[in-house]
Write a protein that holds these residues in place. Structure first.
Motif: not given
Ligand code: G4P
Length: 524
Positions: A19-21, A24, A26, A46, A49, A141, A145, A256, A258
């Motif tokens: 994935s791209h950074p 999601g 992690t 997390k 990370k 993912n 939103r 999703s 999250l």
């Molecule tokens: P990565 O490993 O691909 O870099 O991504 P990561 O899972 O760390 O997710 C990047 C950001 O996107 C995180 O927010 C994470 O909570 C959010 N995220 C991941 N999946 C979903 C989803 O299904 N829905 C929404 N709305 N957000 C999602 P962040 O603000 O960078 O970190 P944190 O505040 O949650 O720790």
């Protein structure tokens, strides 16, 4: 054929998430580990990370920067299968390690942020996956939103990546209006806000619709979804298992990570559809079956100093056939020398434990005292096994490098040779001056190099950036050293082959115009 071994192999699912950074990766990894029961609360991965991980012994630099420098391995049991997830660093500063990890997996999961679509790093990683021809499963993912139109997202797979996307489920609403998923593959609806766990799924009737008395049956979002499902059916893209296994079609799942919505359904389908370890190519013409009795494997990554107190070095082996057992005697194909594998570990979530059982598809970590190099094949038995070499990836970033202290040339050369052999960075020499130039696919590789030169070889190095460069090889017969300038620097690779490092695509075009008969080649 060894039935008992084959049964074990068929339970393995070994994959990487690309994935791209921030898409999601992690978060979804964490949800999978929760489903697999290896972690009990969200936030564990997390925490790693963000460098806040109590039991970790990752490299110092990893802690400092709060990122995962090198890919690691996570394994767990799920629905009778043994899952091996090979992590690929998600930071922008990814490295050749990330690419090489993709050589050791049997499938890839591609996580896409549904608001952003396909992003540059996904594209790069996909290119490598595509070359291997392994199946790719797509997870769109962040459905909680508002994102892009689902039809757009699926079309983009074809337009940008050239792979046909086939929807396995379809969102009912999105963001604030999200109600659930229309689960095409399982013929049901999965609710986002079920009244309770027993009412998570609604059955569909023969026509693939909700019966009128079902909740949601006259919900506008549901009705919109049904229109889109009709469109999809009309478009005629049908799930084709053969095409998926050949990497020509990707099953698309929405969800999703999250809010842990759609992840379980995704994982179940993945475990069901993803291939078990298959035969590996050896000696360029033969293949070796995963249930061959004799053990074999190849090293796709070496990580030094995972634990600074012990100065250890771990070679990661992808098992390709046979069964690993402690104390196994193998031959290192490159040298023909025997090696006894006494000290081997496997990776359970965060902990390293002694290997109990490892068959094709599993990843074993060998404590190494300098015997192994990236790409090495090891095998038990008399029949020599040498796997096809791992591809080298064309670097994009370059640095001129020299020892700070000229009196310490010896340790500089020693460190340089070993780290280059390990595949930590690529080495080039200036064609005229013989200056050392390092190449990498990510900035972080240089930082790790500099850090390790100091800490492991006691050599301070001076690094001067040459920035982004486009590397192109030239046929030595066509070469005239006068062709070189600062905008297209002439260097040689470690095999002595000449190449130009162009300042940018414009400089390359200029060169083509000036020397129309000269053919340049890109490695990857
Ligand atoms: P990565 O490993 O691909 O870099 O991504 P990561 O899972 O760390 O997710 C990047 C950001 O996107 C995180 O927010 C994470 O909570 C959010 N995220 C991941 N999946 C979903 C989803 O299904 N829905 C929404 N709305 N957000 C999602 P962040 O603000 O960078 O970190 P944190 O505040 O949650 O720790």
């Amino acid at each position: 054929m060894n039935k008992e071994l084959l049964d074990k192999v068929n339970k393995r699912r070994t994959f990487a998430i690309i994935s791209h950074p921030d898409a999601g990766k992690t978060t979804i990894t964490e949800q999978m580990l929760l489903l697999g029961g290896v972690i009990r609360s969200a936030g564990t991965v997390k925490a790693r990370k963000t460098g806040n991980y109590a039991t970790s012994d990752w490299m110092e630099i990893e802690k400092k920067r709060g990122i995962s420098v090198t890919s690691s391995v996570m394994q767990f049991e799920y629905e009778g299968k043994r899952i091996n997830i090979l992590d690929t660093p998600g930071h922008q500063d990814f490295s050749e390690d990330t690419y090489r990890t993709l050589m050791a997996v049997d499938a890839a999961v591609m996580v896409i942020d549904s608001a952003r679509g396909i992003e540059p790093q996904t594209k790069k990683l996909f290119k490598v996956v595509r070359q291997r021809g392994i199946p790719v499963f797509t997870f769109m993912n962040k459905l909680d939103r508002d994102g892009r139109e689902p039809l757009d997202l699926v079309a983009e797979l074809e337009d940008v990546l050239g792979i046909e996307g086939v929807a396995m489920n379809w969102p009912i609403g999105m963001g604030q209006t999200m109600k659930g998923l229309y689960d095409i593959a399982n013929h049901r609806i999965e609710l986002y806000h079920p009244a309770d766990a027993d009412h998570r799924f609604l059955p569909l009737n023969e026509a693939g619709r909700l019966d009128p008395d079902q909740p949601l049956a006259d919900d506008p979002q549901y009705l919109d979804t049904m229109d889109e499902i009709e469109l999809l059916e009309g478009a005629g893209t049908e799930f084709n298992r053969e095409a998926v296994l050949a990497g020509k079609q990707t099953p698309v799942f929405f969800g999703s990570a999250l809010t842990n919505f759609g992840v379980e359904t995704f994982l179940q389908s993945f475990v069901d559809l993803a291939p078990a370890p298959a035969a590996h190519v050896v000696n360029e013409t033969e293949t070796l079956a995963p249930d061959d009795d004799e053990f074999s494997g190849f090293i796709f990554k070496i990580q030094a100093n995972m634990n600074p107190q012990h100065r250890d070095r771990i070679a990661f082996v992808r098992v390709c056939s046979g069964e690993f057992s402690k104390g196994l005697d193998v031959t290192l194909a490159r040298t023909g020398k025997p090696v006894r594998l006494n000290n081997a570990v496997e990776f359970e979530s965060s902990a390293r434990v002694q290997v109990s059982e490892a068959v094709a598809g599993d990843i074993v970590g060998l404590y190494d005292t300098g015997n192994f190099q990236i790409g090495d094949s090891i095998y038990a038995g008399k029949h020599k096994v040498e796997f096809a070499p791992l591809p080298e990836f064309t670097p994009e970033l370059f640095m001129r490098v020299s020892p700070k202290n000229v009196m310490k040339q010896k340790s500089f050369h020693k460190g340089m040779n070993q780290l280059v052999q390990e595949g930590a960075v690529q080495l080039y020499r200036n064609y005229q001056t013989e200056d050392y130039i390092l190449g990498a696919v990510g900035q972080l590789q240089f930082e790790v190099f500099q850090y390790r030169m100091k800490n492991e070889y006691n050599s301070d190095v001076e690094m001067t950036s040459l920035g982004h460069r486009v590397a192109r090889w030239i046929d030595p017969d066509q070469l005239d050293p006068k062709m070189s300038s600062s905008r297209n620097l002439l260097v040689k690779d470690r095999f002595g082959n000449p190449l130009f490092l162009f300042e940018n695509a414009f400089a390359e075009r200029w060169f083509h115009d000036k020397y129309p008969d000269v053919k340049l080649t890109e490695k990857l």
